[in-house]
Scaffold this motif. Structure first.
Motif, short mmCIF file in Angstrom:
data_model
loop_
_atom_site.label_atom_id
_atom_site.label_comp_id
_atom_site.label_asym_id
_atom_site.label_seq_id
_atom_site.Cartn_x
_atom_site.Cartn_y
_atom_site.Cartn_z
N ALA A 1 82.47 16.89 12.79
CA ALA A 1 82.34 16.28 11.43
C ALA A 1 83.68 16.36 10.73
N ARG A 2 84.19 15.13 10.23
CA ARG A 2 85.45 15.14 9.48
C ARG A 2 85.27 14.44 8.22
N MET A 3 85.52 14.98 7.14
CA MET A 3 85.47 14.37 5.83
C MET A 3 86.82 14.27 5.10
N VAL A 4 87.18 13.20 4.80
CA VAL A 4 88.56 12.63 4.45
C VAL A 4 88.36 12.47 2.66
N VAL A 5 89.05 13.41 1.93
CA VAL A 5 88.96 13.21 0.50
C VAL A 5 90.24 12.90 -0.12
N ASP A 6 90.13 11.88 -1.10
CA ASP A 6 91.26 11.49 -1.83
C ASP A 6 91.26 12.78 -2.78
N GLU A 7 92.43 13.38 -2.77
CA GLU A 7 92.68 14.53 -3.70
C GLU A 7 92.77 14.16 -4.96
N GLU A 8 93.37 12.99 -5.28
CA GLU A 8 93.69 12.53 -6.80
C GLU A 8 92.36 12.30 -7.59
N ARG A 9 91.52 11.77 -6.77
CA ARG A 9 90.08 11.31 -7.46
C ARG A 9 88.94 12.32 -7.15
N GLY A 10 89.17 13.12 -6.03
CA GLY A 10 88.19 14.10 -5.82
C GLY A 10 86.91 13.51 -5.27
N VAL A 11 87.12 12.21 -4.54
CA VAL A 11 86.09 11.49 -3.98
C VAL A 11 86.19 11.39 -2.25
N ILE A 12 85.40 11.18 -1.44
CA ILE A 12 85.16 10.93 -0.07
C ILE A 12 85.82 9.25 0.04
N MET B 1 81.79 11.49 12.37
CA MET B 1 80.67 12.41 13.08
C MET B 1 80.50 12.05 14.32
N VAL B 2 80.75 13.15 15.35
CA VAL B 2 80.52 12.76 16.71
C VAL B 2 79.55 13.98 17.20
N GLY B 3 78.38 13.47 17.85
CA GLY B 3 77.24 14.31 18.20
C GLY B 3 76.02 13.71 18.57
N PRO B 4 74.96 14.50 19.20
CA PRO B 4 73.76 13.68 19.36
C PRO B 4 73.23 13.51 17.82
N ASP B 5 72.61 12.23 17.85
CA ASP B 5 71.85 11.57 16.79
C ASP B 5 72.45 11.54 15.40
N VAL B 6 73.78 11.68 15.44
CA VAL B 6 74.55 11.65 14.11
C VAL B 6 74.35 10.37 13.43
N GLY B 7 73.85 9.19 14.15
CA GLY B 7 73.80 8.06 13.46
C GLY B 7 72.79 8.13 12.22
N GLU B 8 71.68 8.88 12.24
CA GLU B 8 70.82 9.37 11.25
C GLU B 8 71.33 9.90 9.97
N LEU B 9 72.75 10.52 9.92
CA LEU B 9 73.30 11.02 8.99
C LEU B 9 74.34 9.92 8.40
N LEU B 10 74.48 8.88 8.83
CA LEU B 10 75.65 7.77 8.44
C LEU B 10 75.33 7.47 7.10
N HIS B 11 73.93 6.87 7.02
CA HIS B 11 74.13 6.30 5.46
C HIS B 11 74.14 7.19 4.36
N SER B 12 73.80 8.50 4.64
CA SER B 12 74.14 9.49 3.41
C SER B 12 75.59 9.40 3.18
N ALA B 13 76.35 9.28 4.17
CA ALA B 13 77.93 9.35 4.23
C ALA B 13 78.36 7.99 3.26
N GLU C 1 72.28 19.83 6.52
CA GLU C 1 73.07 20.94 5.94
C GLU C 1 74.57 20.86 6.03
N LEU C 2 74.95 19.91 7.07
CA LEU C 2 76.31 19.49 7.28
C LEU C 2 77.06 19.21 6.18
N TRP C 3 76.49 18.61 5.11
CA TRP C 3 77.14 18.46 3.90
C TRP C 3 77.64 19.69 3.28
N LEU C 4 76.72 20.61 3.04
CA LEU C 4 77.01 21.88 2.52
C LEU C 4 78.02 22.46 3.28
N ARG C 5 78.06 22.45 4.77
CA ARG C 5 79.15 23.13 5.18
C ARG C 5 80.42 22.58 5.02
#
Length: 478
Positions: free
Chosen positions: A412-423, A428-440, A465-469
Motif C-alpha cells: 500500500a502507498r499513501m501519498v501525502v501533501d506535506e503542506e496541507r497534511g492530507v492524503i 493498494m495491491v493485493g488480494p481483495d484490496v478493493g474492499e478497502l478502496l472506499h475508505s481511502a 489496520e493497514l491505515w494504522l500501519r
C-alpha cells in the motif's frame, strides 16, 4: 424503426429532456431529471443498460470472480485441501450469461418504465437546437439534450489488423468458448483483466505491452500484476509493438513484433484504448467536431452551449461507469434546477458539480493481485507541483491480512501533501484490496487531516489496520 414509448402524453414528440444513450449514465441522467419534475426520453440503438451491463463491467467481473474465489480458497489451509479441482469453464460461462440476462434488456426496459422514463429505440442524431431525430420522427427538448453514447474500443493502425478480425473487449467478454490461446495487445485495465480471466479459464495468454503494465498506476502495481501473470503461465512481453498482423486460412493469428519476433495464437484481442461514440450523432449542429471527445463544465454542460450536455465516457473526464453515474447525477440535478429557475450549486464539491473527476477518481482493477487506487500517483502529484511524501507499507504485515490469506503479499502507498497534511493519493495491491478502496476515497475526498485519521480506530483484526500501519510509518505529529 422500433419505437417503444411508454407514457401516454398528449404530444409524444415533446419532452423536457432527451438523452441519447441508455447505458448507466443515460439512465441516471434521465432518472434525476424525472425526479426533478421533468419529462424525459432516452433513445437507444442497442441494448438498454449499455456497454457496462452486457459487454464490460458486469460480464468481465463475472468471468473473473470464479478464479478469484478459487485462489482465495487455496490461500487458506483447510479450505485449500477441499479445493482439489480446476474451474468448471461451462459453469463460469453460464454464470456470466445469467448476469447479462442472456443479452436481453427486458428487465432494464421495465426499470425505465417504472421510473417514468420514455424509451425510443433507434439511432438518434441532433438535427437542430434542442432537436433529436430518430428515423422519420423528430423530437423536441424544451430544456436540454444529453449525449451519453459512451466509447468504443480503439483499433490501432497496424498493417493487417483489420483484416485479421481481432476481438475487442466485447467479443472477449461475450465468448461462448475459451480459445486455447490468445494474444492481447495492450497493458491497461482491460488487457490485464482479460489476461487474468482467460489464464484462469485455461487459455495460453501472451500480453504485448508497449511500455509497462498498468502504466497509469504506480509502477509497483503493474510489476506485481505482470509477475503474477507470468507465475501462472502467461507470457508478458514488455517494450514491444506489433508491426503487422496476419490470420491464416486455418484461422490462427500471427503478430509480428518490431523486434523481429512472431507470436502465434488462436485469437487476438486489441485493448489499446477507447474512442468516443460521437461520429454520427450530429455534433456539428452544436459547432462540435464529429467523432471528438466533448468538452464540458462540472455540470456536464457543453462549453459554449446553454442546452447541450455530455456525460460519461464521451467527455473523456473519467472513463469509468461509477464516475459516469456520478456525472449523471450532477447533470440531471443541474438540468432540473436550471429548468425550475433554482440557484445552481456548481462550485467545488457542490450538489451540481462533478468535482471528484479532477481529484478523487477511484479505480479497481480485478487482476491477480487486485489493484485499487484513488487520487494521484506520487509522480502525478509531483508533476502538479505538490510537495509530497509517499509512504509504503507491506500489507502482509497487517494481522488481518495474514489471517485473510496464508502468505499474504501486497503493498500500500499513501501519498501525502506535506503542506496541507492530507492524503492526495492512495494505491493498494493485493488480494481483495478493493474492499478497502472506499475508505481511502473518503479520506481523499474529505481531505481528512492525518492528525484526525489517528482517531479513526480500525477494528482488530481486520485488513483496515493497514491505515494504522501507514500512519505509524508516516509518523505522528509532535
Amino acid at each position: 424503426m422500433d419505437t417503444d414509448t411508454q407514457s401516454g402524453a398528449a404530444d409524444a414528440t415533446a419532452y423536457d429532456v432527451i438523452v441519447i444513450g441508455a447505458g448507466p449514465v443515460g439512465e441516471n441522467v434521465a432518472d434525476r431529471a424525472v425526479r426533478g419534475g421533468l419529462k424525459a426520453l432516452v433513445v437507444e440503438k442497442e441494448l438498454v443498460g449499455g456497454e457496462c451491463s452486457y459487454w464490460a463491467c458486469i460480464p468481465s467481473k463475472a468471468l473473473l470472480r470464479s478464479g478469484s474465489a478459487l485462489r482465495a480458497a487455496r490461500a487458506v489451509p483447510g479450505a485449500r485441501e477441499a479445493a482439489t479441482g480446476d474451474l468448471d469453464v461451462s459453469a463460469v460461462l453460464a454464470r456470466r450469461d445469467s448476469y447479462v440476462s442472456d443479452w436481453s434488456d427486458e428487465g432494464q426496459v421495465k426499470w425505465l418504465s417504472g421510473a417514468g422514463i420514455d424509451l425510443v429505440r433507434g439511432h438518434a442524431r441532433l438535427t437542430g437546437e434542442r432537436e433529436v431525430t430518430v428515423g422519420d420522427t423528430t423530437y423536441a427538448a424544451r430544456v436540454a439534450v444529453v449525449v451519453a453514447t459512451g466509447s468504443a474500443a480503439l483499433l490501432p493502425d497496424i498493417p493487417g489488423l483489420a483484416d485479421a478480425s481481432p476481438w475487442t473487449s466485447r467479443e472477449a467478454t461475450a465468448v461462448k468458448s475459451i480459445p486455447e490461446s490468445i494474444t492481447i495487445i495492450g497493458g491497461g485495465v482491460v488487457a490485464v483483466e482479460i489476461a487474468t480471466a482467460y489464464t484462469d479459464l485455461g487459455a495460453k495468454v501472451t500480453l504485448l505491452v508497449r511500455s509497462r503494465v498498468l502504466g497509469g498506476f504506480e509502477e509497483f502495481a503493474g510489476k506485481a500484476v505482470a509477475d503474477a501473470l507470468r507465475s501462472r503461465g502467461a507470457e508478458v512481453i514488455l517494450g514491444t509493438s506489433p508491426s503487422s498482423v496476419n490470420r491464416d486460412a486455418a484461422g490462427r493469428v500471427a503478430v509480428s513484433l518490431d523486434d523481429g519476433r512472431v507470436v502465434e495464437s488462436a485469437e487476438l484481442l486489441v485493448a489499446t484504448g477507447r474512442v468516443p461514440r460521437t461520429d454520427d450523432v450530429g455534433l456539428e449542429v452544436a459547432g462540435l467536431e464529429p467523432g471528438s471527445w466533448i468538452d464540458v463544465d462540472d455540470t456536464m454542460l457543453v462549453r459554449g452551449s446553454d442546452w447541450l450536455y455530455a456525460a460519461g465516457d464521451v467527455n473523456h473526464r473519467a472513463l469509468l461507469t461509477h464516475q459516469g453515474k456520478y456525472q449523471a447525477r450532477a447533470a440531471g440535478d443541474a438540468i432540473a434546477a436550471r429548468a425550475a429557475g433554482r440557484a445552481l450549486d456548481d462550485g467545488p464539491w457542490g450538489t451540481h458539480a462533478a468535482t471528484a473527476d479532477h481529484v478523487a477518481v477511484p479505480q479497481l482493477v480485478y487482476s491477480d493481485p487486485e489493484v485499487a487506487a484513488v487520487g494521484l500517483t506520487s509522480a502525478a502529484a509531483e508533476k502538479q507541483g505538490l510537495r509530497v511524501r509517499s509512504v509504503d507499507v507491506p500489507i502482509g504485515k497487517v494481522s488481518g491480512a495474514s489471517l485473510h490469506a496464508e502468505g499474504y503479499e501486497g503493498t500500500a502507498r499513501m501519498v501525502v501533501d506535506e503542506e496541507r497534511g492530507v492524503i492526495v493519493g492512495f494505491t493498494m495491491v493485493g488480494p481483495d484490496v478493493g474492499e478497502l478502496l472506499h475508505s481511502a476515497t473518503i479520506a481523499v475526498v474529505g481531505e481528512v487531516p492525518l492528525s484526525r485519521l489517528w482517531h479513526a480506530v480500525p477494528s482488530f483484526p481486520t485488513m483496515s489496520e493497514l491505515w494504522l500501519r501507514l500512519l505509524e510509518a508516516y509518523g505522528r505529529p509532535e
